[in-house]
Design an enzyme around this catalytic site. Structure first.
Site, PDB file in Angstrom:
ATOM      1  N   ASN A   1      -2.160 -12.427   8.516  1.00  0.00           N
ATOM      2  CA  ASN A   1      -3.189 -12.130   7.488  1.00  0.00           C
ATOM      3  C   ASN A   1      -4.430 -11.713   8.345  1.00  0.00           C
ATOM      4  O   ASN A   1      -5.142 -10.820   8.017  1.00  0.00           O
ATOM      5  CB  ASN A   1      -3.671 -13.384   6.463  1.00  0.00           C
ATOM      6  CG  ASN A   1      -2.425 -13.330   5.602  1.00  0.00           C
ATOM      7  OD1 ASN A   1      -1.707 -12.634   5.239  1.00  0.00           O
ATOM      8  ND2 ASN A   1      -2.622 -14.361   4.748  1.00  0.00           N
TER       9      ASN A   1
ATOM     10  N   ARG B   1      -5.688 -15.093  -7.102  1.00  0.00           N
ATOM     11  CA  ARG B   1      -5.098 -15.501  -6.054  1.00  0.00           C
ATOM     12  C   ARG B   1      -5.931 -15.512  -4.798  1.00  0.00           C
ATOM     13  O   ARG B   1      -6.081 -16.486  -3.853  1.00  0.00           O
ATOM     14  CB  ARG B   1      -3.641 -15.040  -5.402  1.00  0.00           C
ATOM     15  CG  ARG B   1      -2.952 -15.332  -4.126  1.00  0.00           C
ATOM     16  CD  ARG B   1      -1.847 -14.698  -4.232  1.00  0.00           C
ATOM     17  NE  ARG B   1      -1.510 -13.505  -4.285  1.00  0.00           N
ATOM     18  CZ  ARG B   1      -1.889 -12.491  -3.231  1.00  0.00           C
ATOM     19  NH1 ARG B   1      -2.303 -12.902  -2.013  1.00  0.00           N
ATOM     20  NH2 ARG B   1      -1.910 -11.190  -3.341  1.00  0.00           N
TER      21      ARG B   1
ATOM     22  N   HIS C   1      -0.235   3.965  -6.850  1.00  0.00           N
ATOM     23  CA  HIS C   1       0.300   2.441  -6.722  1.00  0.00           C
ATOM     24  C   HIS C   1       1.071   1.996  -8.175  1.00  0.00           C
ATOM     25  O   HIS C   1       1.426   0.974  -7.879  1.00  0.00           O
ATOM     26  CB  HIS C   1      -1.012   1.620  -6.340  1.00  0.00           C
ATOM     27  CG  HIS C   1      -0.827   0.314  -6.261  1.00  0.00           C
ATOM     28  ND1 HIS C   1      -1.253  -0.731  -6.669  1.00  0.00           N
ATOM     29  CD2 HIS C   1      -0.461  -0.187  -5.016  1.00  0.00           C
ATOM     30  CE1 HIS C   1      -0.946  -2.018  -6.312  1.00  0.00           C
ATOM     31  NE2 HIS C   1      -0.578  -1.662  -5.127  1.00  0.00           N
TER      32      HIS C   1
ATOM     33  N   ARG D   1       5.886   0.222  -1.265  1.00  0.00           N
ATOM     34  CA  ARG D   1       6.406  -0.541  -0.151  1.00  0.00           C
ATOM     35  C   ARG D   1       8.257  -1.041  -0.382  1.00  0.00           C
ATOM     36  O   ARG D   1       8.267  -1.670  -1.451  1.00  0.00           O
ATOM     37  CB  ARG D   1       5.727  -1.815  -0.131  1.00  0.00           C
ATOM     38  CG  ARG D   1       4.339  -1.455   0.426  1.00  0.00           C
ATOM     39  CD  ARG D   1       3.548  -2.741   0.756  1.00  0.00           C
ATOM     40  NE  ARG D   1       2.137  -2.778   0.755  1.00  0.00           N
ATOM     41  CZ  ARG D   1       1.529  -2.199   1.825  1.00  0.00           C
ATOM     42  NH1 ARG D   1       2.042  -1.562   2.815  1.00  0.00           N
ATOM     43  NH2 ARG D   1       0.170  -2.322   1.718  1.00  0.00           N
TER      44      ARG D   1
ATOM     45  N   TYR E   1       7.719 -13.258  -4.009  1.00  0.00           N
ATOM     46  CA  TYR E   1       6.501 -12.733  -4.852  1.00  0.00           C
ATOM     47  C   TYR E   1       6.885 -13.039  -6.222  1.00  0.00           C
ATOM     48  O   TYR E   1       7.971 -12.906  -6.663  1.00  0.00           O
ATOM     49  CB  TYR E   1       6.069 -11.406  -4.446  1.00  0.00           C
ATOM     50  CG  TYR E   1       5.599 -10.868  -3.347  1.00  0.00           C
ATOM     51  CD1 TYR E   1       5.567 -11.630  -2.240  1.00  0.00           C
ATOM     52  CD2 TYR E   1       4.925  -9.633  -3.286  1.00  0.00           C
ATOM     53  CE1 TYR E   1       5.194 -11.347  -0.855  1.00  0.00           C
ATOM     54  CE2 TYR E   1       4.265  -9.300  -2.012  1.00  0.00           C
ATOM     55  CZ  TYR E   1       4.498 -10.135  -0.590  1.00  0.00           C
ATOM     56  OH  TYR E   1       4.020  -9.774   0.216  1.00  0.00           O
TER      57      TYR E   1
ATOM     58  N   HIS F   1       1.592 -12.667  -7.439  1.00  0.00           N
ATOM     59  CA  HIS F   1       1.386 -11.231  -7.242  1.00  0.00           C
ATOM     60  C   HIS F   1       1.255 -10.539  -8.695  1.00  0.00           C
ATOM     61  O   HIS F   1       0.819  -9.404  -8.819  1.00  0.00           O
ATOM     62  CB  HIS F   1       2.473 -10.672  -6.507  1.00  0.00           C
ATOM     63  CG  HIS F   1       2.252  -9.154  -5.890  1.00  0.00           C
ATOM     64  ND1 HIS F   1       2.967  -8.083  -6.493  1.00  0.00           N
ATOM     65  CD2 HIS F   1       1.488  -8.783  -4.957  1.00  0.00           C
ATOM     66  CE1 HIS F   1       2.388  -7.171  -5.893  1.00  0.00           C
ATOM     67  NE2 HIS F   1       1.530  -7.378  -4.841  1.00  0.00           N
TER      68      HIS F   1
ATOM     69  N   ARG G   1      -0.466   0.987   3.451  1.00  0.00           N
ATOM     70  CA  ARG G   1      -0.919   0.798   5.104  1.00  0.00           C
ATOM     71  C   ARG G   1       0.206  -0.215   5.583  1.00  0.00           C
ATOM     72  O   ARG G   1       0.678  -1.001   5.003  1.00  0.00           O
ATOM     73  CB  ARG G   1      -2.140  -0.121   4.794  1.00  0.00           C
ATOM     74  CG  ARG G   1      -2.681  -0.483   6.316  1.00  0.00           C
ATOM     75  CD  ARG G   1      -4.049  -1.073   6.147  1.00  0.00           C
ATOM     76  NE  ARG G   1      -5.071  -0.411   5.599  1.00  0.00           N
ATOM     77  CZ  ARG G   1      -5.772  -0.968   4.174  1.00  0.00           C
ATOM     78  NH1 ARG G   1      -5.294  -1.940   3.781  1.00  0.00           N
ATOM     79  NH2 ARG G   1      -6.610  -0.185   3.652  1.00  0.00           N
TER      80      ARG G   1
END
Length: 696
Positions: free
Chosen positions: A55, A569, A439, A379, A473, A597, A409
């Site tokens: 991270n 979160r 997205h 993703r 997730y 998530h 990304r």
């Protein structure tokens, strides 16, 4: 805490907010804290340490890169002073993270030894290690190492991103001369090598190099030595991706991925004990600001610990669980589309299997009545069962349209690869809308019924179409044949492929055109109810809350008496519990076995939550400016009473009740963990226990 003026969203006033970068670092400290929590198995705690390291790498490669470049653009002294204060907070928080990571790792190393597992990461750890095993391991990597002498005729070499280097001062015995040397470690080599020893032992490659430095540089005496790790910027300027032609866009991204290798330096980590002269030499030659150079007393590159978390020791891991298979796909002789004509479906990942989503597509491939499949992809992961299913649909003669986001990304290269694979399989591939990231998570299946009418079947999710992250997730999947939602999804897909904005949507709320105003309206509705003496509540769960306009509106709601429970979160810039401003707002962050998530938004609508009267939504969007203003996102109403009850009474209420994994945000910006004395309720454990009961 700071005050930010935002003339567009909060006219003639100042907004009390926390800085989002400092808030993010606070989130990463909460992740790091899980590595010290003995309720987690030992290797899982080591994994939390690796996650915190990864991270922080991403934060510096993206966020700090932007911060560096923004400094020169700040126009006035007041803003520059404020910016410098925040920048210094980021640096100090980073130093603290490195210190805390070292402390945690020391404790984990000692605990691993009690389990007969040793990680060799320091000189002292080399004591007692079988020399034959060390030599055998070194011989495997020796041909791949490149030693350098650094002098006037041997310039400092190019150092790739996330590259590990070994630097030392040595005395050349033959020439009686002091010399600086460097060994560059290829990124293709593992960081840890398991030794053939009597007990499980893994040595870090830098310690293996140190132990054999006299083999690499014979006839030398080491005087000073240490390791370093270098990070390069990875951010993509928005203007570099705004082109109209898809072929040009793909070509541009391929060039950009190559250029990313040469990004500017954003972080240099040095092993403690390196002489000041060597440190300064590295800072100068790697062209990095001195404040972005950090020291670690124990280990460099904590994200590399992922390699050893895979060690085969089931007792040191979480107990395995099998996600629940949906009856829609496990019951024989049931057509999933005919079933959806009768009832909607909502599943909760990772407790419910992601296979349901995959089978939704596979059923489309096998059903002769299905004509068209459309899907957004953000993703997907390296190995994608979703892409395989789309290809199966295309091979079955269906028209398949995939809208893949190249600007996801660190997934750009993977997405480019999948785009080429899908195109070669006959899938029509599009790349979204110029200037926006797509997205939203949507699948549309168009099927002809027995009367010849075309009916839409839809999957909408809060998470990515990725079978790997779906195991760790928490996300929501919603399946429906609702005609209005189906028509909305058709309109949105047509807009994405034609660049014509969809109009007159009946159910779905789309960003950037609708979502912000809809959220304002829903919050205003609760404010009106509070002022009228009716029950007024908001429950909202998301990954991040940083948008000034939403924060301002929530402050207004709190001041009107609306009770607000927020489960955020990660980053949260809202300051809860401030008298006269936000005293009716509570904010918590849940960090545990699974990464929270899902985005779920609940508005009381004149009744006490949870109730059938509430307005409940799921979404792909967090409450951030990028989601509300610069991305294609959707927010979906859940109106089926049974599904709404699941979200309210089961999922949201369990998260609100959670104390075992919850951190509470105070008005001072600090998070405090629930005390662990007495019986604590864990939402994660509750969902797992329910899963086990259903599986019996």
């Amino acid at each position: 805490m700071r005050r930010l003026s935002d003339s567009k969203l909060v006219e003639n006033s100042e907004l009390l907010v926390f800085n989002q970068d400092v808030s993010w670092l606070s989130f990463n400290l909460r992740v790091l804290n899980e590595s010290t929590d003995e309720r987690h198995p030992l290797l899982e705690r080591l994994k939390f340490l690796a996650i915190a390291g990864a991270n922080l790498d991403e934060f510096y490669r993206v966020k700090v890169s932007r911060i560096k470049n923004q400094r020169a653009e700040i126009p006035n002294h007041t803003n520059r002073t404020q910016f410098k204060e925040i920048y210094n907070q980021v640096i100090e928080a980073t130093k603290n993270l490195f210190k805390q990571k070292d402390i945690s790792f020391r404790a984990l190393l000692d605990e691993l030894k009690t389990q007969n597992v040793q990680l060799v990461v320091t000189q002292d750890d080399l004591n007692g290690i079988n020399s034959g095993a060390l030599s055998q391991a070194f011989e495997k990597i020796k041909p791949l190492l490149t030693p350098y002498v650094i002098d006037a005729v041997h310039p400092f070499p190019f150092i790739p991103n996330q590259s590990l280097g070994f630097i030392a001062n040595v005395k050349m015995v033959r020439h009686n001369k002091n010399q600086m040397i460097l060994v560059s470690v290829p990124n293709t080599l593992p960081r840890f090598i398991w030794l053939e020893d009597s007990k499980p032992t893994a040595i870090s490659i830098d310690m293996l190099i140190y132990h054999h430095l006299n083999v690499i540089f014979p006839e030398t005496t080491i005087t000073d030595f240490g390791s370093f790790r270098y990070l390069r910027a990875a951010d993509i300027p928005a203007q570099d991706t705004e082109v109209e032609d898809d072929a040009v866009l793909k070509e541009q991204f391929e060039k950009m991925l190559n250029q990313r290798r040469f990004g500017e330096g954003v972080q240099l980590i040095l092993s403690a004990g390196l002489p000041k002269k060597i440190k300064q030499y590295l800072v100068n030659h790697l062209d990095i600001p001195p404040e972005l150079s950090f020291e670690s007393d124990l280990f460099i590159g904590y994200s590399d610990l992922f390699e050893v978390t895979g060690y085969d020791a089931p007792t040191l891991r979480y107990s395995a669980f099998q996600p629940l298979a949906c009856p829609f796909i496990t019951t024989k002789n049931i057509n999933i589309f005919e079933r959806l004509d009768k009832e909607e479906l909502l599943i909760h990942h990772p407790y419910d299997s992601f296979d349901t989503v995959v089978m939704f597509l596979k059923s489309a491939a096998q059903d002769p009545q299905v004509k068209v499949i459309k899907q957004t992809l953000y993703r997907t992961g390296l190995n994608s069962t979703i892409v395989d299913a789309l290809i199966e649909c295309a091979q079955a003669g269906k028209t398949v349209i995939a809208l893949i986001e190249l600007k996801a990304r660190f997934d750009e290269e993977v997405n480019l690869k999948w785009a080429k694979v899908m195109e070669s399989a006959g899938i029509q591939v599009f790349y979204g809308v110029q200037g926006f990231k797509t997205h939203a998570k949507m699948t549309l299946i168009l099927r002809q019924d027995k009367q010849g009418a075309v009916r839409p079947y839809v999957h909408i999710g809060t998470g990515n179409y990725n079978q790997n992250t779906a195991r760790i997730y928490t996300d929501i999947s919603y399946f429906t044949s609702n005609c209005e939602i189906g028509q909305d999804v058709i309109s949105i897909f047509n807009g994405l492929t034609s660049n014509i904005a969809p109009k007159d949507l009946k159910q779905l709320i789309l960003s950037p055109s609708m979502l912000r105003n809809k959220l304002y309206a829903l919050i205003n509705q609760e404010i009106t109810n509070a002022k009228a003496g009716k029950p007024a509540q908001i429950w909202a769960k998301m990954n991040a809350l940083v948008d000034p306009g939403i924060i301002s509106k929530l402050y207004e709601a709190s001041s009107a008496g609306v009770d607000i429970q927020l489960i955020v979160r990660g980053m949260c810039c809202l300051a809860p519990g401030v008298k006269g401003l936000s005293e009716h707002i509570q904010v918590k962050s849940i960090i545990g076995r699974f990464l929270e998530h899902s985005r779920i938004f609940c508005f009381a609508n004149g009744a006490v939550l949870p109730s059938a009267q509430a307005e409940v939504y799921i979404s792909s969007a967090d409450w951030m400016p990028r989601n509300l203003d610069r991305r294609i996102e959707i927010m979906t109403p859940i109106q089926d009473p049974k599904l709404k009850s699941t979200l309210l009474n089961r999922i949201m209420l369990s998260n609100i009740k959670d104390t075992a994994n919850s951190w509470t945000l105070g008005s001072d910006g600090r998070y405090t963990h629930s005390k662990l004395d007495g019986k604590k309720f864990s939402a994660h454990n509750f969902f797992l226990e329910t899963l086990m009961e259903k599986s019996k």
